[in-house]
Structures are given as C-alpha cells and as structure tokens.
Design a protein around this motif. Structure first.
Motif, PDB file in Angstrom:
ATOM      1  N   VAL A  63     -41.651  -9.147 -14.199  1.00 35.22           N
ATOM      2  CA  VAL A  63     -40.691  -8.059 -14.021  1.00 35.22           C
ATOM      3  C   VAL A  63     -39.269  -8.597 -14.184  1.00 35.22           C
ATOM      4  N   SER A  64     -38.350  -7.689 -14.424  1.00 38.00           N
ATOM      5  CA  SER A  64     -36.937  -8.039 -14.470  1.00 38.00           C
ATOM      6  C   SER A  64     -36.370  -7.960 -13.062  1.00 38.00           C
ATOM      7  N   ALA A  65     -35.506  -8.904 -12.736  1.00 40.94           N
ATOM      8  CA  ALA A  65     -34.853  -8.948 -11.429  1.00 40.94           C
ATOM      9  C   ALA A  65     -33.368  -9.214 -11.647  1.00 40.94           C
ATOM     10  N   ARG A  74     -20.691 -12.779 -12.785  1.00 37.55           N
ATOM     11  CA  ARG A  74     -21.441 -11.521 -12.885  1.00 37.55           C
ATOM     12  C   ARG A  74     -22.923 -11.774 -12.607  1.00 37.55           C
ATOM     13  N   PRO A  75     -23.604 -10.770 -12.047  1.00 39.41           N
ATOM     14  CA  PRO A  75     -25.057 -10.913 -11.877  1.00 39.41           C
ATOM     15  C   PRO A  75     -25.741 -10.901 -13.241  1.00 39.41           C
ATOM     16  N   ARG A  76     -26.912 -11.550 -13.318  1.00 37.32           N
ATOM     17  CA  ARG A  76     -27.689 -11.605 -14.560  1.00 37.32           C
ATOM     18  C   ARG A  76     -29.044 -10.966 -14.329  1.00 37.32           C
ATOM     19  N   ASN A 180     -29.067  -2.981 -14.051  1.00 31.05           N
ATOM     20  CA  ASN A 180     -27.677  -2.722 -13.687  1.00 31.05           C
ATOM     21  C   ASN A 180     -27.495  -1.423 -12.913  1.00 31.05           C
ATOM     22  N   ASN A 181     -28.398  -0.466 -13.067  1.00 28.70           N
ATOM     23  CA  ASN A 181     -28.295   0.785 -12.312  1.00 28.70           C
ATOM     24  C   ASN A 181     -28.473   0.568 -10.812  1.00 28.70           C
ATOM     25  N   LEU A 186     -26.648  -2.116  -4.240  1.00 26.98           N
ATOM     26  CA  LEU A 186     -26.491  -3.487  -3.753  1.00 26.98           C
ATOM     27  C   LEU A 186     -25.066  -3.741  -3.278  1.00 26.98           C
ATOM     28  N   SER A 187     -24.093  -3.238  -4.019  1.00 22.88           N
ATOM     29  CA  SER A 187     -22.702  -3.389  -3.608  1.00 22.88           C
ATOM     30  C   SER A 187     -22.474  -2.741  -2.251  1.00 22.88           C
TER      31      SER A 187
END
Length: 194
Positions: A63-65, A74-76, A180-181, A186-187
């Motif tokens: 899965v993508s995390a 920036r987050p990846r 990214n959605n 998370l913020s």
C-alpha cells in the motif's frame, strides 16, 4: 453526542488505544503516561475473521503510505509492505505493516489511530500513525515536514520519522492507499497534539 475525553487530561479527543479501542487519549504522551494503569484493563478487540489460507500462500500486501522524514521539507508517498496474518489474532485481522526500514532505531514503533479530521468530523477511512516516542530523548532533529504542514504553529514539535497508513474502512481490517488528500486531517492532529 459529546466527543470522548482523554483519560489523562479530560480534553475532547478522537484517538484511542489501538489495542482495546476503549481508552481515549489526546496524544501519544498521554497514552504512554496512562499505560501503567491502563494495561491492567486493556483487553484486545476480538473480531470475527474468515479463515485464511496458510501464510506461505499469501503474498505481501503493498500500500501507499505517507512518510514524514525529519530532514525533508515535505511529506513523501512511499510504498509499505504488509504481512497478512496466517491465523486470526487477538488484535484482529489487519495485516502487519513492515516498518523496520523507516524506524531503524526503534523496531517496535508506537502508534495511534485517528478517527476524526477537520472540525472533528469522523474519518471514513481512519489513519494509523506510527512514530518513535523516544526520538526527542535521543536528540533527533525536529521533523521539518510536520513543521511545514503546520506552518510552525504546532504547540509541541514532533521529532523523528512518522509513517501514516490509511485503513480501508471503519472496521480497520486492512489498509488502502494513503495520499495527499489525507494531509489536512493529519495537519489538524499535529496542531492539536500537546
């Protein structure tokens, strides 16, 4: 309906003990502070599971995390392999994420489940955060990616790496792809973390 309250400070919260799902905490620090008391009552959630083939027949689930690395701005989006369970466990039927590469100094990172996002709206797909609570004690740098998405307004700095997986539904029996959605929710969590 009133939101649940943190067991330590009695502030409204939307995160809970991922083991029993009965005790709510507003932060990982409060979860850890209450663990000596809570461990006596923490009974893992049991879920009905469908019989699965033996482990050797089950391929890894990929899965993508979201990865918040301390040294990046920036987050990846990264790929995480998850090991399917060979038999039902007391923790449910969710595959086990293989996170060793992201936490080389902490083979068993702590984790918290986010169930609410902006304006305390319930998340249809809860988020599973993994982090190393000892990063600050070890002198790890402040996580610049988290600092950036919160515009530096978070009351407490996060240190060390953070990996976020996304459950594929509210029953949390597997993971889907995070992206990214998921950053606004998370913020909001990082800004509320004390």
């Amino acid at each position: 309906m009133n939101p649940p309250l943190c067991k330590v400070c009695l502030q409204p919260t939307s995160t809970w003990c991922s083991r029993c799902e009965q005790a709510f905490y507003c932060s990982p620090a409060h979860s850890q502070a209450d663990w000596p008391r809570h461990r006596r009552e923490c009974v893992p959630v049991s879920q009905n599971t469908i019989a699965t083939p033996p482990l050797y027949q089950q391929p890894l689930v990929t899965v993508s995390a979201i990865l918040f690395q301390p040294e990046l701005e920036r987050p990846r989006i990264v790929t995480v392999n998850c090991q399917p369970l060979s038999a039902p466990s007391p923790h449910g039927s969710c595959p086990i994420p293989m996170l060793r590469d992201f936490f080389p100094d902490s083979p068993n990172p702590s984790h918290v489940v986010l169930t609410a996002g902006l304006n305390n709206e319930p998340l249809r797909f809860p988020l599973h955060l993994f982090y190393c609570p000892n990063s600050l004690n070890r002198g790890s740098p402040v996580n610049r990616a988290i600092h950036r998405i919160t515009s530096g307004a978070a009351p407490k700095a996060w240190c060390g790496p953070v990996v976020v997986l996304k459950f594929n539904g509210s029953r949390r029996q597997g993971y889907g792809d995070a992206g990214n959605n998921d950053l606004p929710a998370l913020s909001t969590y990082f800004l509320a973390y004390q």
